[in-house]
Write a protein that holds these residues in place. Structure first.
Motif, PDB file in Angstrom:
ATOM      1  N   ASP A   1      -6.200  11.759  -1.249  1.00  0.00           N
ATOM      2  CA  ASP A   1      -4.846  11.380  -1.636  1.00  0.00           C
ATOM      3  C   ASP A   1      -3.838  11.948  -0.656  1.00  0.00           C
ATOM      4  O   ASP A   1      -4.103  12.943   0.029  1.00  0.00           O
ATOM      5  N   VAL A   2      -2.672  11.318  -0.572  1.00  0.00           N
ATOM      6  CA  VAL A   2      -1.570  11.906   0.182  1.00  0.00           C
ATOM      7  C   VAL A   2      -1.303  13.276  -0.428  1.00  0.00           C
ATOM      8  O   VAL A   2      -1.106  13.394  -1.641  1.00  0.00           O
ATOM      9  N   PHE A   3      -1.330  14.319   0.388  1.00  0.00           N
ATOM     10  CA  PHE A   3      -1.345  15.690  -0.126  1.00  0.00           C
ATOM     11  C   PHE A   3      -0.144  15.951  -1.033  1.00  0.00           C
ATOM     12  O   PHE A   3       0.993  15.627  -0.705  1.00  0.00           O
ATOM     13  N   GLY A   4      -0.422  16.536  -2.200  1.00  0.00           N
ATOM     14  CA  GLY A   4       0.624  16.856  -3.161  1.00  0.00           C
ATOM     15  C   GLY A   4       0.998  15.709  -4.073  1.00  0.00           C
ATOM     16  O   GLY A   4       1.940  15.833  -4.869  1.00  0.00           O
ATOM     17  N   THR A   5       0.270  14.584  -3.967  1.00  0.00           N
ATOM     18  CA  THR A   5       0.542  13.424  -4.804  1.00  0.00           C
ATOM     19  C   THR A   5      -0.764  12.880  -5.353  1.00  0.00           C
ATOM     20  O   THR A   5      -1.847  13.361  -5.017  1.00  0.00           O
TER      21      THR A   5
ATOM     22  N   MET B   1       0.844  -1.199   0.000  1.00  0.00           N
ATOM     23  CA  MET B   1       0.000   0.000   0.000  1.00  0.00           C
ATOM     24  C   MET B   1       0.878   1.247   0.000  1.00  0.00           C
ATOM     25  O   MET B   1       2.017   1.223   0.445  1.00  0.00           O
ATOM     26  N   PRO B   2       0.381   2.390  -0.508  1.00  0.00           N
ATOM     27  CA  PRO B   2       1.195   3.593  -0.569  1.00  0.00           C
ATOM     28  C   PRO B   2       1.492   4.151   0.804  1.00  0.00           C
ATOM     29  O   PRO B   2       0.670   4.104   1.708  1.00  0.00           O
ATOM     30  N   SER B   3       2.701   4.698   0.931  1.00  0.00           N
ATOM     31  CA  SER B   3       3.085   5.350   2.180  1.00  0.00           C
ATOM     32  C   SER B   3       2.395   6.689   2.301  1.00  0.00           C
ATOM     33  O   SER B   3       2.081   7.340   1.300  1.00  0.00           O
ATOM     34  N   GLU B   4       2.146   7.127   3.549  1.00  0.00           N
ATOM     35  CA  GLU B   4       1.534   8.433   3.777  1.00  0.00           C
ATOM     36  C   GLU B   4       2.561   9.553   3.784  1.00  0.00           C
ATOM     37  O   GLU B   4       2.203  10.705   3.960  1.00  0.00           O
ATOM     38  N   SER B   5       3.837   9.238   3.637  1.00  0.00           N
ATOM     39  CA  SER B   5       4.839  10.299   3.602  1.00  0.00           C
ATOM     40  C   SER B   5       4.602  11.164   2.385  1.00  0.00           C
ATOM     41  O   SER B   5       4.057  10.722   1.376  1.00  0.00           O
ATOM     42  N   GLY B   6       5.013  12.418   2.481  1.00  0.00           N
ATOM     43  CA  GLY B   6       4.676  13.398   1.459  1.00  0.00           C
ATOM     44  C   GLY B   6       5.522  13.299   0.221  1.00  0.00           C
ATOM     45  O   GLY B   6       6.278  12.349   0.010  1.00  0.00           O
ATOM     46  N   PRO B   7       5.438  14.332  -0.679  1.00  0.00           N
ATOM     47  CA  PRO B   7       6.180  14.323  -1.921  1.00  0.00           C
ATOM     48  C   PRO B   7       7.678  14.285  -1.675  1.00  0.00           C
ATOM     49  O   PRO B   7       8.181  14.765  -0.676  1.00  0.00           O
TER      50      PRO B   7
END
Length: 327
Positions: A245-249, A1-7
């Motif tokens: 979405d994870v913000f900025g992605t 699953m995608p990580s929640e870390s940012g761009p």
């Protein structure tokens, strides 16, 4: 699953800077409250006739871009607070314009504009859903009390994803996305019922509604119960009110499917407060990983995870601990 870390490229934080402790206003309006119908400092008893006196929310001086959070909280408080004669969309537009913001934003206020003669809205916390150079998401978590025709006070509350962009002299609000948790489920699993009854787990109004709706994954509920054995937690966000979405992605966040939880206060101490012991936050983050989380974010760039990205830290997560699950 995608990580929640940012761009990629968002700077990681090692220590929070600024004055020790939250400013007095933030501390006063952020007192723990376990469930949306419960009382607390300044809160009326259910069924009473006296509306509370709200304290204006203030950011910590340790916040990244504190004025961005303040701008978002001020709008939510203004939209959700009025005296007799102040109800309705037209008056909400006036309150919005008085802040120097587009009056049309009032049309996106959702449940904040309750059908009531009077209303008081108190911001509990303002947490970043994302902060980049020129755009931001601030999740304003609030409680609201309404009254109609001298009747009893009705408690409620919501979370509003406030979107902002950089402007001069201050950042401006571009959109509002109020939480929409949905109705309560006819029946709940045992883990959900235990979370709702655990006094070590403080749930914001929309987060409580998410649990009652039955859409929070068992992995999250089980981890909360396990952590509650050692900590008192205040939860800001579960499913509703968080960016999709994870913000900025374009990577889907784990929150909307009910596979993540954000905690803003541990054992009565705010994560953003530099006076909060780093050892407490580190212990909590590591215990969250031990409870099964594949992706734990917070203000500390920890090492030693089971995988390369089990722990992460960035500006968005300087004010809370994110605990995500991949199943």
């Amino acid at each position: 699953m995608p990580s929640e870390s940012g761009p990629t490229g968002v700077p990681r934080r090692t220590l929070l800077s600024g004055a020790a402790g939250l400013v007095a206003g933030a501390s006063a309006c952020s007192s723990p409250k376990r469930k949306s119908g419960s009382g607390g400092s300044g809160s009326p008893s259910p069924g009473g006739t006296a509306l509370p006196r709200a304290t204006r929310w203030r950011p910590s001086t340790s916040d990244v871009q504190p004025d961005v959070k303040l701008r978002a909280a001020q709008l939510v408080e203004a939209l959700g607070t009025w005296r007799p004669g102040g109800a309705g969309a037209a008056r909400a537009r006036e309150r919005t314009a008085a802040l120097g913001l587009p009056a049309a934003l009032a049309e996106q206020a959702g449940s904040l504009l309750a059908a009531a003669d009077e209303s008081v809205t108190q911001a509990i916390d303002a947490q970043y859903g994302g902060i980049l150079a020129d755009t931001a998401s601030v999740l304003v978590v609030c409680r609201q009390w309404t009254r109609t025709a001298g009747g009893p006070v009705r408690p409620g509350g919501t979370t509003v994803d406030v979107r902002l962009s950089r402007a001069r002299p201050r950042w401006t609000v571009t959109a509002l996305h109020p939480a929409a948790p949905g109705p309560a489920a006819a029946s709940l699993p045992g883990e959900a019922r235990r979370v709702l009854g655990d006094h070590g787990i403080g749930l914001a109004p929309a987060a409580e509604a998410d649990v009652r709706g039955g859409g929070v994954h068992t992995s999250v509920l089980t981890a909360l119960l396990r952590l509650a054995g050692d900590y008192r937690m205040e939860v800001t966000v579960l499913r509703s009110g968080h960016p999709l979405d994870v913000f900025g992605t374009d990577r889907p966040s784990d929150h909307p499917p009910g596979r993540a939880v954000d905690v803003w206060r541990i054992d009565g101490k705010a994560v953003v407060d530099p006076a909060t012991p780093r050892t407490l936050i580190e212990s909590f983050m590591r215990d969250a990983a031990a409870a099964g989380s594949y992706n734990v974010g917070g203000p500390l760039p920890l090492t030693g995870g089971a995988t390369a990205n089990q722990f992460f830290s960035d500006d968005t997560h300087h004010d809370h601990v994110h605990i995500g699950f991949d199943k």
